[in-house]
Design a protein around this motif. Structure first.
Motif, mmCIF file in Angstrom:
data_model
loop_
_atom_site.group_PDB
_atom_site.id
_atom_site.type_symbol
_atom_site.label_atom_id
_atom_site.label_comp_id
_atom_site.label_asym_id
_atom_site.label_seq_id
_atom_site.Cartn_x
_atom_site.Cartn_y
_atom_site.Cartn_z
ATOM 1 N N TRP A 30 0.926 -1.110 -0.042
ATOM 2 C CA TRP A 30 0.019 0.068 0.133
ATOM 3 C C TRP A 30 0.872 1.245 -0.040
ATOM 4 O O TRP A 30 0.752 2.224 -0.650
ATOM 5 C CB TRP A 30 -0.902 -0.103 1.169
ATOM 6 N N LEU A 31 1.947 1.191 0.894
ATOM 7 C CA LEU A 31 2.887 2.440 0.828
ATOM 8 C C LEU A 31 3.398 2.933 -0.176
ATOM 9 O O LEU A 31 3.408 4.072 -0.670
ATOM 10 C CB LEU A 31 3.789 2.294 2.126
ATOM 11 N N ILE A 32 3.981 1.910 -0.925
ATOM 12 C CA ILE A 32 4.886 1.910 -2.205
ATOM 13 C C ILE A 32 3.764 2.598 -3.313
ATOM 14 O O ILE A 32 4.246 3.532 -3.987
ATOM 15 C CB ILE A 32 5.703 0.591 -2.643
ATOM 16 N N THR A 33 2.667 1.713 -3.497
ATOM 17 C CA THR A 33 1.804 2.172 -4.576
ATOM 18 C C THR A 33 1.255 3.591 -4.250
ATOM 19 O O THR A 33 0.850 4.393 -5.103
ATOM 20 C CB THR A 33 0.725 1.183 -4.620
ATOM 21 N N HIS A 34 1.002 3.798 -2.999
ATOM 22 C CA HIS A 34 0.324 5.260 -2.674
ATOM 23 C C HIS A 34 1.710 6.122 -2.941
ATOM 24 O O HIS A 34 1.273 7.322 -3.621
ATOM 25 C CB HIS A 34 0.110 5.402 -1.078
ATOM 26 N N LEU A 35 2.730 6.021 -2.816
ATOM 27 C CA LEU A 35 3.652 7.056 -2.902
ATOM 28 C C LEU A 35 4.250 7.402 -4.607
ATOM 29 O O LEU A 35 4.245 8.470 -4.900
ATOM 30 C CB LEU A 35 5.234 6.652 -2.188
ATOM 31 N N LEU A 36 4.108 6.157 -5.036
ATOM 32 C CA LEU A 36 4.409 6.391 -6.590
ATOM 33 C C LEU A 36 3.446 6.124 -7.404
ATOM 34 O O LEU A 36 3.731 6.713 -8.611
ATOM 35 C CB LEU A 36 5.421 5.020 -6.819
#
Length: 409
Positions: free
Chosen positions: A65-71
């Motif tokens: 979730w965090l990676i897809t949210h950031l990028l």
């Protein structure tokens, strides 16, 4: 002695008058948005909004979730929207019609896209973007002859509207009675078991018998999003896309050092801003009163910067022909953008909804990444094969044929 590579801007225009970089960017955006859209298809609606809706998630799930949210989140749909706006200017430039006649034909084309979007959103997937594109494009076309600076100023004003609405909605949440606030949380943020069972049954049950409830759910979501955010944001991004095309940014006409500088600066500002938004949500414990509206403001503004960063870096790679076969893959997917967007819905609906495998709510985010990978491979192979036999995608062809004639003879 190895010869230094020089930028190949001559490769940017397509042989049929298309702009090659734009097709690659469309393919990049279409494939990228699936990383977020698959979560909308496969996860409970509350889990899509709040990564901790079902309790503290496993490390792997939260990391995805965090990676897809950031990028990715809001970044790739931003790229696609910028390109839609740029496409309006390209259509006007290539048209031999008088201005008023062009607008009339363009509106007819958008009315058909509106019909496609409504069918897509009400019958298959509540996350449809085509309806918003059609509505906003009919407004955006009137600004096509403005200067880049005028377009950017208008866009900035439009972008401010959802921020003001978010602040007002946040204030409103703080004045709600506790029981009403709990009711909203149970339905949309921290779902009760009854809400979870009801939602799963809605999307995995018999498709025809649940169609009315799903259509109402989709219409409600689409209408609310259009009023509070999408109309303002989508229209603003279309205008920015027009400006970026006019100054050559989206045509691949800037110098490599300009793309490098813009790309790195945009990412260096945008990504930390998105991360700050996540940090503030954590500080507030993903409290509904903060996170539902204000918690997304950082990503709302930073996503445009990150999207421009991705565009700049891809344009740089494109100029030096560093993408190799990947450039061909992206271009093939991008030339069939509408067909591939709708194909993603057909595949995902067949995997997660009741008329297919009914996996709605069953897979976590890491498993959904495997689904994305499979769909990417399928779409790339199909797009390459299709363009060897046909020049226009099936949905693009149908849309073009339908909009070639007046709606009412």
């Amino acid at each position: 002695m190895q010869q230094e590579k020089t930028p190949n801007r001559a490769a940017t225009p397509g042989g049929d008058g298309r702009v090659g970089l734009l097709d690659s960017l469309r393919g990049f955006a279409i494939l990228g948005i699936l990383l977020i859209n698959v979560q909308s298809f496969g996860l409970l609606s509350s889990a899509f909004l709040n990564p901790k809706a079902l309790g503290e998630p496993p490390v792997a799930d939260y990391s995805v979730w965090l990676i897809t949210h950031l990028l990715v989140d809001e970044k790739f749909i931003t790229i696609l929207t910028l390109l839609f706006g740029a496409g309006i200017v390209l259509m006007a430039e290539r048209s031999k019609l008088e201005a008023q006649e062009f607008e009339r034909v363009f509106r007819r084309r958008m009315l058909w896209l509106l019909g496609i979007g409504l069918a897509h959103g009400l019958l298959l997937w509540r996350g449809d973007i085509l309806t918003s594109y059609a509505i906003c494009a009919m407004a955006a076309v009137h600004f096509r002859n403005r200067t880049p600076w005028q377009l950017l100023k208008i866009a900035l004003v439009l972008l401010l509207v959802p921020t003001v609405i978010a602040v007002l909605m946040t204030i409103g949440l703080h004045f709600l009675p506790p029981e009403r606030l709990q009711e909203i949380a149970n339905a949309h943020w921290l779902p009760s078991r009854e809400v979870i069972r009801s939602e799963v049954a809605l999307y995995t049950g018999p498709w025809l018998s649940t169609m009315g409830a799903r259509a109402l759910d989709g219409l409600t979501i689409q209408g609310w999003m259009l009023i509070t955010e999408r109309f303002w944001r989508v229209l603003a991004l279309m205008l920015i896309g027009m400006a970026l095309l006019r100054i050559g940014f989206l045509r691949g006409q800037w110098e490599p050092q300009q793309y490098r500088r813009i790309g790195l600066r945009a990412l260096a500002i945008g990504l930390p801003l998105v991360a700050l938004g996540v940090l503030l949500n954590e500080v507030f414990g993903w409290d509904l009163r903060y996170s539902l509206y204000l918690g997304d403001i950082a990503n709302y503004w930073a996503s445009a910067l990150v999207a421009i960063g991705w565009i700049a870096l891809l344009a740089l790679l494109f100029q030096f022909n560093l993408l190799g076969r990947i450039s061909l893959w992206l271009t093939a997917v991008g030339r069939l953008a509408l067909s591939n967007y709708l194909l993603q819905t057909l595949i995902c609906a067949s995997l997660f909804y009741g008329f297919g495998l009914g996996l709605y709510g069953e897979l976590d985010r890491p498993m959904l990444l495997l689904v994305v990978l499979g769909i990417w491979i399928t779409q790339i192979l199909l797009s390459i094969w299709y363009l060897k036999h046909f020049k226009v995608g099936p949905f693009e062809w149908a849309w073009r044929r339908a909009s070639a004639r007046p709606l009412f003879a």
